[in-house]
Design an enzyme around this catalytic site. Sequence first.
Site, PDB file in Angstrom:
ATOM      1  N   GLY A 130       5.903   8.183   0.501  1.00 58.31           N
ATOM      2  CA  GLY A 130       6.664   8.805   1.583  1.00 58.31           C
ATOM      3  C   GLY A 130       7.514   7.824   2.360  1.00 58.31           C
ATOM      4  O   GLY A 130       8.684   8.086   2.671  1.00 58.31           O
ATOM      5  N   LYS A 131       6.948   6.645   2.676  1.00 61.82           N
ATOM      6  CA  LYS A 131       7.685   5.650   3.450  1.00 61.82           C
ATOM      7  C   LYS A 131       8.812   5.043   2.627  1.00 61.82           C
ATOM      8  O   LYS A 131       9.925   4.853   3.126  1.00 61.82           O
ATOM      9  CB  LYS A 131       6.725   4.559   3.930  1.00 61.82           C
ATOM     10  CG  LYS A 131       5.599   5.075   4.809  1.00 61.82           C
ATOM     11  CD  LYS A 131       4.610   3.977   5.164  1.00 61.82           C
ATOM     12  CE  LYS A 131       3.969   3.354   3.930  1.00 61.82           C
ATOM     13  NZ  LYS A 131       3.201   4.302   3.109  1.00 61.82           N
ATOM     14  N   CYS A 136      -3.178   5.223   9.826  1.00 62.23           N
ATOM     15  CA  CYS A 136      -3.352   6.622  10.218  1.00 62.23           C
ATOM     16  C   CYS A 136      -4.738   6.790  10.837  1.00 62.23           C
ATOM     17  O   CYS A 136      -5.445   7.752  10.578  1.00 62.23           O
ATOM     18  CB  CYS A 136      -3.143   7.574   9.046  1.00 62.23           C
ATOM     19  SG  CYS A 136      -4.214   7.272   7.634  1.00 62.23           S
ATOM     20  N   CYS A 151       0.862  -1.194   0.000  1.00 64.52           N
ATOM     21  CA  CYS A 151       0.000   0.000   0.000  1.00 64.52           C
ATOM     22  C   CYS A 151       0.901   1.247   0.000  1.00 64.52           C
ATOM     23  O   CYS A 151       0.795   2.117   0.876  1.00 64.52           O
ATOM     24  CB  CYS A 151      -0.944   0.005   1.186  1.00 64.52           C
ATOM     25  SG  CYS A 151      -1.837  -1.552   1.419  1.00 64.52           S
ATOM     26  N   ALA A 152       1.807   1.333  -0.975  1.00 66.50           N
ATOM     27  CA  ALA A 152       2.940   2.256  -0.941  1.00 66.50           C
ATOM     28  C   ALA A 152       2.615   3.702  -1.302  1.00 66.50           C
ATOM     29  O   ALA A 152       3.287   4.625  -0.826  1.00 66.50           O
ATOM     30  CB  ALA A 152       4.032   1.754  -1.884  1.00 66.50           C
ATOM     31  N   ALA A 153       1.624   3.925  -2.182  1.00 67.14           N
ATOM     32  CA  ALA A 153       1.380   5.288  -2.680  1.00 67.14           C
ATOM     33  C   ALA A 153       0.989   6.218  -1.529  1.00 67.14           C
ATOM     34  O   ALA A 153       0.321   5.785  -0.586  1.00 67.14           O
ATOM     35  CB  ALA A 153       0.271   5.253  -3.736  1.00 67.14           C
ATOM     36  N   PRO A 154       1.459   7.484  -1.567  1.00 66.73           N
ATOM     37  CA  PRO A 154       2.207   8.173  -2.630  1.00 66.73           C
ATOM     38  C   PRO A 154       3.725   8.064  -2.524  1.00 66.73           C
ATOM     39  O   PRO A 154       4.438   8.743  -3.247  1.00 66.73           O
ATOM     40  CB  PRO A 154       1.762   9.623  -2.455  1.00 66.73           C
ATOM     41  CG  PRO A 154       1.527   9.753  -0.996  1.00 66.73           C
ATOM     42  CD  PRO A 154       0.992   8.434  -0.524  1.00 66.73           C
ATOM     43  N   ASP A 188       1.034  -1.247  -4.784  1.00 61.47           N
ATOM     44  CA  ASP A 188      -0.233  -0.562  -4.547  1.00 61.47           C
ATOM     45  C   ASP A 188      -1.207  -0.968  -5.648  1.00 61.47           C
ATOM     46  O   ASP A 188      -0.792  -1.286  -6.778  1.00 61.47           O
ATOM     47  CB  ASP A 188      -0.055   0.958  -4.546  1.00 61.47           C
ATOM     48  CG  ASP A 188      -1.162   1.674  -3.776  1.00 61.47           C
ATOM     49  OD1 ASP A 188      -0.908   2.087  -2.636  1.00 61.47           O
ATOM     50  OD2 ASP A 188      -2.275   1.801  -4.315  1.00 61.47           O
TER      51      ASP A 188
END
Length: 730
Positions: free
Chosen positions: A554-555, A671, A549-552, A572
């Site tokens: 930042g990590k 989050c 679930c990488a987008a956008p 993603d």
Amino acid sequence: TPEFAASALAALIETDHEIVAVYTQPDRKSGRGQKMTASAVKQLALANNLPVYQPLHFKASTDEGLAAQQELAALGADVMVVAAYGLILPQAVLDTPRYGCLNIHGSLLPRWRGAAPIQRAIATGDTETGVTIMKMAAGLDTGDMIFKTVCPITVEETSATLYDKLAIQGAEAICVVLESEQKLQQYLDAREVQDEQFTVYAHKLTKAEAQIDWTKSAVELDRNIRAFNPWPVAFTPIDETNNLRVWNSQISDLTANGKVPGTIIEMNKQGVHVLCGDAYNGQVAKPLTLRKYIRMSQIQSSAKNLNLRAQVVKTLLAVQNGQSLASVLNQHINIVSERDRGLYHELTLGCLRQWYSLKAITLPLLTKPLDNEALESCLYLGLYQILCTRIPAHAAISETVNAAKQLGFEPMSGLVNAILRRVSRETTEFQTALNNTHGLPSWLFKRLKKDWADLLPEICQNLKQVAPLTLRVNERQISRDEYLDILDEEQIDARPCTLSDVGIVLEQTGNITHLPGFEEGGFSVQDEHAQLCATLLPNLDDKVIIDACAAPGGKAAHILERFNPKKLIALDHDAKRLLRVSENLERLELNVDATVEIITADATTWVPKELVDCIVLDAPCSAIGVLRRHPDIRLLRQSTDIQQVVDLQKQILKHMWQQLKVGGTLLYITCSILKVENEQQMVEFFAEHADAEEIKIDANWGIEQIHGRQLLPEAHHGDGFYYCRIQKTA
């Protein structure tokens, strides 16, 4: 079973009553895909952790029906509330609760017993209807009446709009009746027997009767069209195989004679004017105007001719109609002049951030509900300017009233003007009232009260604040101290973050792309609490990592700034959002030396070529923790969404765990600040996975949970995030 009943359940959930069970019809196939779908009541019940029962019937003549009766009796309920259940309840069931069964019926009984009371009331031309709470008896809607509310039927009412109104009235009415055990007994003692001579039966609607017969009068057809919206929808044949569906209408102000009923006599902005059969009945021939059925049909003005406040209202309306701010913001803001974009942005986000607080202080100022989303938005926008900004009150009032006029609501602009002027005279009192509201939809407030009772006032206030603008410096290019010096030279106020050693908080707003070093990849925008992700990971040099679930991105970027992995897989399901990952890594110059694979795939099914050393799972969630940055979530997120996202998290966790090497680390992140998505999700995960061991996070931030640590939104600091670090042991 349907939304009508869900409204009542939602209201009862907000009371102090103990709901021991929720009964609803079995899941049905629905939609074009004919997927099995839970009822609105079931979805709401599951979202609130209420036990759900779905018997096929209660017939004592069968084993399953008798078992359902016994199961119900074992619950020991004091009272049963029945609303649009859709199954016949035998007398044995009606007698099971101590006080019997109370039915919420959508008409003023004894008028309109039966399946379609709302539709028949409109079609017949009734000027009022309402809700009756009755103590159920064995016959169809024959029980004694114990409470009634009245609802006027306007000349523009459709079954859809009346259904919504009566759902609200029904929810309020049942709460009045069940205010206390003493009150309930008083209502039952004073109940009224239905007078059979006034009984009218509301037959079930059929598709056949929805066909428009143009020889009937305009008044009758208008009623039918509105009664058949949203189902089965009135229609008129165009040819032998095609029909035109008609959602809405009104009596035309034109007259015409000598033409055949069904003839189109004019088309204009009002709609399509069609001649009806009044003349056949010795009356003046009156056409019917068929209107386009869209919620914003009143707004005719060209967007470029609207003032700034009207532009903001249009954006607020889009969100009210279910569109995310991210999907409409760029399109809407491009119409706004360059110099006004900052104010447009502030007013839009500010109104959404304070939406439920503004609603709470507005309701007492109205003698009746507005039932108009555009006017509601105008009022909230005006109030926000007066109470929350430094815009002079006279300017705020003048511009907002003009916006109401430009949007086609000139007759109601006086109401907007009067309310805003009153608030401008009593600013201090209304600011106090605004600050004292929790500012959340009731379902969310109740969940947070359950999860964080001691911290609730602080959480509610923090969620209404503006989140700070936080940068993460790219350590491969520059240190934090060096970049702070550059900002100081440019006279840009900034301070170092307290928890992140690479974070900087900007004390002033502005265009991020104009900051020094942006094009060169010197920094990224990322919340301080989100920046903690990379600090919780083991040494990832020469390791293979999945950023699920990488987008956008930042990590992924922070990992590449901090470590030298063998490979990083950014996964993603959203190909468009993955483009941002590529763009960010390219700007930060992080895709030069590292091997990065960007893959569009579903995290519940995708399998890597080999097991990996580390998985960073920033799981899909309700995003309640980032409500300050995405205030449209206040309006868009529904209580029924929560269980769906919890189920999805569980699927992704289960599948991703199988892709991890023994000895590898999975960092679970959301989050959200709802425990069902965080702590409770982890409790279930560890219970089901004997090969999982929590690696406790030893930190001076957040709140330790049964598993993991929870960060809550803090004023002038980071958003709400949850972290749990897990190692695979076998």
